[in-house]
Design an enzyme around this catalytic site. Structure first.
Site, PDB file in Angstrom:
ATOM      1  N   ASP A 128      -8.509  -3.862   8.010  1.00 44.40           N
ATOM      2  CA  ASP A 128      -7.506  -3.068   7.809  1.00 44.40           C
ATOM      3  C   ASP A 128      -6.860  -2.716   9.271  1.00 44.40           C
ATOM      4  OD1 ASP A 128      -5.130  -0.935   6.635  1.00 44.40           O
ATOM      5  OD2 ASP A 128      -6.525   0.828   7.440  1.00 44.40           O
ATOM      6  N   GLU A 176       1.016  -1.077   0.037  1.00 45.16           N
ATOM      7  CA  GLU A 176       0.068   0.413   0.126  1.00 45.16           C
ATOM      8  C   GLU A 176       0.584   1.230   0.071  1.00 45.16           C
ATOM      9  OE1 GLU A 176      -4.068   1.276   2.583  1.00 45.16           O
ATOM     10  OE2 GLU A 176      -2.539   0.532   3.390  1.00 45.16           O
ATOM     11  N   GLY A 222     -17.168  -0.744  12.125  1.00 45.43           N
ATOM     12  CA  GLY A 222     -18.250   0.410  12.815  1.00 45.43           C
ATOM     13  C   GLY A 222     -17.974   2.079  13.377  1.00 45.43           C
ATOM     14  N   HIS A 226     -14.990   3.575  10.804  1.00 45.62           N
ATOM     15  CA  HIS A 226     -14.235   4.208   9.285  1.00 45.62           C
ATOM     16  C   HIS A 226     -15.289   4.614   8.616  1.00 45.62           C
ATOM     17  CE1 HIS A 226     -10.149   2.340  10.337  1.00 45.62           C
ATOM     18  NE2 HIS A 226      -9.986   3.435   9.641  1.00 45.62           N
ATOM     19  N   ALA A 258      -2.395   8.193   7.219  1.00 45.79           N
ATOM     20  CA  ALA A 258      -1.251   7.512   8.229  1.00 45.79           C
ATOM     21  C   ALA A 258       0.089   7.464   8.430  1.00 45.79           C
ATOM     22  CB  ALA A 258      -1.932   6.911   9.219  1.00 45.79           C
ATOM     23  N   HIS A 259      -0.446   7.504   6.603  1.00 47.07           N
ATOM     24  CA  HIS A 259       1.290   7.194   5.683  1.00 47.07           C
ATOM     25  C   HIS A 259       2.032   7.667   6.247  1.00 47.07           C
ATOM     26  CE1 HIS A 259      -0.352   3.783   3.052  1.00 47.07           C
ATOM     27  NE2 HIS A 259      -1.180   3.999   3.901  1.00 47.07           N
ATOM     28  N   LEU A 306      -7.622   8.779  11.914  1.00 46.94           N
ATOM     29  CA  LEU A 306      -7.721   7.729  11.445  1.00 46.94           C
ATOM     30  C   LEU A 306      -6.195   6.315  11.905  1.00 46.94           C
ATOM     31  CD1 LEU A 306     -11.473   7.063  11.227  1.00 46.94           C
ATOM     32  CD2 LEU A 306     -10.522   6.622  13.749  1.00 46.94           C
ATOM     33  N   ILE A 307      -5.665   5.763  12.254  1.00 47.83           N
ATOM     34  CA  ILE A 307      -4.210   4.969  11.966  1.00 47.83           C
ATOM     35  C   ILE A 307      -4.645   3.548  11.374  1.00 47.83           C
ATOM     36  CG2 ILE A 307      -2.130   3.333  12.563  1.00 47.83           C
ATOM     37  CD1 ILE A 307      -1.671   5.600  14.869  1.00 47.83           C
ATOM     38  N   GLY A 308      -5.672   3.165  11.484  1.00 43.39           N
ATOM     39  CA  GLY A 308      -6.254   1.942  11.500  1.00 43.39           C
ATOM     40  C   GLY A 308      -7.257   1.499  12.410  1.00 43.39           C
TER      41      GLY A 308
END
Length: 400
Positions: free
Chosen positions: A285, A138, A261, A263, A149-150, A322-324
């Site tokens: 994810d 990714e 619930g 994302h 968050a990349h 959000l990181i994941g």
């Protein structure tokens, strides 16, 4: 009695979004589902499931890590044996949630790390755990404006470095099975065509992108086949400017959704599932904090800041980024039923048959003769009670 031939009886099978009352026969010697004419054979071991549900083994398309293991950390520890131990732990946790096959997602890392990490993610099996089926890369060909968050400092454009130079030709042929990229970047459309010609087994997915609908169509015409976590890290669906999310209506691409619930709103989950039930794919994810306690956790090479875990929600400390997720795949299935009112088999299809179709998996993901005898045994609520791989039980719930 021939103990190599078994039959699940008094059960419901998940087949193409429907629950079918039917026995299923399989061979532990061959590790495959067999035709049902074996009912004539003497000595078949019949396993009465007392009305439970048989699903194909779940397929986990996009975990970034779990149980303290992040796949960007591989090849940085104590060598091969340390990596094998970490991957074994992941495979065992996956199996405990009904997963029998998974692809390891590697989000954007420094350009020099790809060649170190990817060789550790070649397809292979693990004792009493789900099979590793390869890697999903990714990045780093993603849009900085939709980086999520990349780490922006690691992003590159296709014109700056080739995939073979970045990932390594060997890894592109053996380990990499899925690439997420942004089609609007300079050279991205040409890159899609090149990848399809040189590495036809690799699935190209569009994501972390600000592409327009037309740019998405152009990418699909060159061979892109999917959207990565649709609606997240891309432009919103607008009635005059549909963006990449509008491609869901074409019937020509699969699209993944993060069903934790957090994302996506439940109404959007319903929209996604009803738009194309055979193309919708559930992903977690998940990051390395899946299966870990709530609270503040240290950052790492990809996320230098501390991470705040609150249930399934993980953000960069002090932000709403959000990181994941920390969701598991069986939880995604149960969430789909709760959010949309679909039946359990319809939700199961999005973590089995649909993913197998997307990834070209002809031996997994469906309850058909000749396919692998990989099963998740579920109760009526979608809780995983047992996991079977190649016709052998590898995990059983202690509360079953």
């Amino acid at each position: 009695m021939d103990r190599t031939l078994k039959c699940f009886t008094n059960c419901l099978l998940c087949v193409s979004g429907e629950l079918v009352a039917q026995d299923i026969y399989f061979s532990t010697e061959q590790g495959t589902i067999t035709p049902n004419y074996y009912y004539r054979q003497e000595g078949v071991e019949r396993i009465d499931l007392d009305g439970k549900i048989v699903s194909p083994g779940f397929l986990d398309l996009q975990p970034n890590g779990m149980k303290g293991v992040h796949f960007t950390h591989l090849a940085q520890g104590d060598g091969f044996e340390d990596d094998e131990r970490k991957l074994q732990e992941v495979s065992e946790m996956e199996a405990s949630h009904g997963v029998t096959g998974w692809w390891a997602t590697v989000p954007t890392v420094d350009r020099h790390q790809w060649k170190e990490i990817l060789p550790t993610l070649k397809p292979r099996t693990f004792t009493s755990g789900a099979d590793l089926l390869g890697a999903h890369v990714e990045g780093p060909y993603i849009n900085e404006s939709k980086k999520g968050a990349h780490n922006a400092s690691y992003l590159v454009e296709p014109t700056q470095i080739s995939p073979s130079e970045l990932y390594g030709d060997g890894s592109l042929r053996e380990a990499v099975k899925l690439i997420t990229l942004a089609p609007e970047l300079p050279g991205a459309i040409a890159l899609i065509g090149q990848l399809q010609e040189e590495y036809p087994h690799i699935v190209i997915s569009l994501g972390h992108s600000s592409a327009t609908y037309d740019e998405g169509i152009a990418a699909m015409q060159l061979g892109a086949r999917a959207l990565t976590h649709v609606f997240n890290a891309m432009n919103p669906l607008h009635h005059r400017l549909p963006g990449l999310a509008g491609l869901m209506s074409t019937g020509k691409c699969h699209y993944s959704i993060i069903l934790d619930g957090i994302h996506l709103h439940p109404s959007v989950v319903t929209l996604c599932m009803r738009t194309d039930p055979r193309k919708c794919v559930f992903i977690t994810d998940s990051i390395e904090l899946a299966g870990m306690p709530d609270g503040l956790h240290p950052g790492h090479g990809q996320i230098p800041q501390r991470q705040l875990k609150q249930g399934n929600r993980v953000t960069i400390e002090g932000t709403d980024t959000l990181i994941g997720s920390c969701c598991t795949l069986d939880e995604c299935v149960r969430n789909a039923v709760a959010f949309t009112g679909c039946n359990l088999a319809e939700a199961v299809q999005c973590v089995t048959e649909n993913i197998a179709d997307l990834m070209g998996e002809r031996k997994r993901g469906k309850l058909e003769p000749g396919r692998r005898a990989d099963f998740a045994i579920l109760d009526s609520e979608g809780t995983v009670l047992e996991t079977w791989i190649s016709g052998n039980k590898v995990w059983e719930s202690t509360s079953a």
